[in-house]
Design an enzyme around this catalytic site. Structure first.
Site, short mmCIF file in Angstrom:
data_model
loop_
_atom_site.label_atom_id
_atom_site.label_comp_id
_atom_site.label_asym_id
_atom_site.label_seq_id
_atom_site.Cartn_x
_atom_site.Cartn_y
_atom_site.Cartn_z
N MET A 1 0.84 -1.20 0.00
CA MET A 1 0.00 0.00 0.00
C MET A 1 0.88 1.25 0.00
O MET A 1 0.41 2.34 0.34
CB MET A 1 -0.93 -0.01 1.21
CG MET A 1 -1.89 -1.21 1.16
SD MET A 1 -3.39 -0.95 2.10
CE MET A 1 -2.75 -0.75 3.73
N GLY A 2 2.15 1.11 -0.36
CA GLY A 2 3.03 2.28 -0.46
C GLY A 2 3.53 2.74 0.90
O GLY A 2 3.48 1.99 1.87
N HIS B 1 9.08 1.28 3.32
CA HIS B 1 10.12 1.38 4.36
C HIS B 1 11.02 0.15 4.27
O HIS B 1 10.87 -0.69 3.36
CB HIS B 1 9.48 1.52 5.75
CG HIS B 1 8.42 0.48 6.02
ND1 HIS B 1 8.71 -0.86 6.15
CD2 HIS B 1 7.07 0.59 6.16
CE1 HIS B 1 7.59 -1.53 6.39
NE2 HIS B 1 6.57 -0.67 6.39
N HIS C 1 9.42 -3.32 3.78
CA HIS C 1 9.02 -3.61 2.41
C HIS C 1 10.26 -3.96 1.56
O HIS C 1 10.23 -4.84 0.71
CB HIS C 1 8.37 -2.38 1.76
CG HIS C 1 7.04 -1.99 2.35
ND1 HIS C 1 6.83 -0.78 2.97
CD2 HIS C 1 5.86 -2.64 2.41
CE1 HIS C 1 5.58 -0.70 3.37
NE2 HIS C 1 4.97 -1.81 3.05
N GLY D 1 4.76 -10.26 4.36
CA GLY D 1 5.49 -10.15 5.62
C GLY D 1 4.78 -10.86 6.76
O GLY D 1 3.55 -10.82 6.87
N ASP E 1 2.32 -9.04 9.26
CA ASP E 1 0.86 -9.21 9.18
C ASP E 1 0.59 -10.72 9.11
O ASP E 1 0.19 -11.25 8.06
CB ASP E 1 0.31 -8.49 7.96
CG ASP E 1 0.62 -7.00 8.01
OD1 ASP E 1 -0.08 -6.28 8.71
OD2 ASP E 1 1.61 -6.57 7.38
N SER F 1 4.27 1.44 7.90
CA SER F 1 3.93 2.72 7.26
C SER F 1 3.29 3.66 8.27
O SER F 1 3.46 4.88 8.20
CB SER F 1 2.97 2.47 6.09
OG SER F 1 3.57 1.60 5.17
N ARG F 2 2.55 3.09 9.21
CA ARG F 2 1.86 3.93 10.21
C ARG F 2 2.84 4.59 11.18
O ARG F 2 2.48 5.57 11.83
CB ARG F 2 0.80 3.12 10.95
CG ARG F 2 -0.40 2.81 10.10
CD ARG F 2 -1.52 2.17 10.90
NE ARG F 2 -2.73 2.02 10.11
CZ ARG F 2 -2.96 1.01 9.27
NH1 ARG F 2 -2.07 0.07 9.12
NH2 ARG F 2 -4.09 0.97 8.59
#
Ligand code: AMP
Length: 261
Positions: free
Chosen positions: A29-30, A33, A36, A147, A150, A186-187
């Site tokens: 989802m972009g 980091h 990823h 990953g 998750d 990402s968060r």
């Protein structure tokens, strides 16, 4: 790196690859980091051609403000992918991914479906499985990389691929963590400096969890004022979802030693 914004352009390119090359695919989802990056490096190492997609899937967000504030760092993402040597990036849009008037959604039955993230984010996995199936069909990769960060998602996607006889092999990659042990996410980009420090402190506490310590660590977290959706052990694995102010962070790790990659 080739960048595809339209699916018909992507499909032409995919056809041109034929079946002689092995293809490694990393859906994201972009807001990319280091976590990823590890998936992409593996896709590059293990295949002739590496493909990444970036699509923030509205169907998997049960909370509209979470969707609206999801970080977007597209220029930096493209720079990172080019540096890594990724061959192609698919940037689909919502109109094309959900073009049909009749929507087909994946309904699953699996022991990991309705617990943890499934219980706290109604409809989340239905949205995840639906978009991942669409993307896997579009890319027809030999290998797709997910990953363990998750873990529930990975287990459900792996089971879906097996159950629906998909031709793509689903590969798990270990969770990549900052020095503090906080998983890259990402968060994390939404955290202030102080919030990030608190997230590190909480992460260190969660990493001490085992069947003996879980109750006392839960109490310590409550005393710190940390809101927890869950902190539980299942199948010798610790699963957590906590909130640092408005930012919800998830983690999991095996109590049996190193995760696989
Ligand atoms: P996302 O962009 O958050 O949907 O993540 C895309 C893929 O990267 C998923 O398979 C995630 O599980 C994986 N991923 C996200 N964070 C990490 C991390 N810290 N370590 C390893 N994989 C990750």
């Amino acid at each position: 790196m080739k960048v595809f914004k339209r699916l018909d352009d992507w499909c032409l390119y995919r056809k041109s690859l034929g079946s002689l090359n092995t293809i490694g695919f990393v859906p994201t989802m972009g807001a990319l980091h280091v976590g990823h990056e590890a998936l992409m490096k593996k896709a590059i190492d293990e295949n002739d051609i590496s493909i990444v997609s970036i699509f923030v899937n509205p169907l998997q967000f049960n909370d509209s403000s979470d969707y609206e504030q999801y970080p977007n760092t597209l220029d930096a993402d493209i720079t990172m992918l080019e540096k890594l040597g990724v061959d192609a990036l698919i940037l689909p849009n919502e109109q094309e991914m959900y073009a049909q008037e009749n929507k087909y959604m994946i309904a699953a039955e699996h022991p990991y479906l309705d617990i943890f993230e499934g219980a706290h984010r109604p409809g989340h996995f239905k949205g995840v499985l639906t978009i991942v199936l669409k993307l896997l069909n579009l890319v027809s990769a030999g290998n797709a990389y997910f990953g363990e960060k998750d873990y529930q998602q990975y287990r459900l996607i792996k089971a879906m691929a097996e159950d629906l006889f998909l031709k793509t092999n689903i590969v798990a990659c270990e969770t990549i963590r900052e020095n503090s042990g906080l998983p890259y996410s990402s968060r994390n980009k939404l955290l202030s400096k102080d919030e990030h420090l608190l997230a590190e402190q909480v992460s260190k506490m969660i990493q001490q969890v085992n069947s003996q310590t879980i109750l006392s660590i839960k109490q310590k977290l409550l005393k710190l004022g940390i809101k927890m959706d869950y902190l539980e052990i299942k199948d010798n694995r610790v699963f957590s979802a906590i909130k640092i102010n408005a930012i919800r962070l998830i983690d999991n790790f095996s109590l049996m030693g190193a995760d696989q990659c």
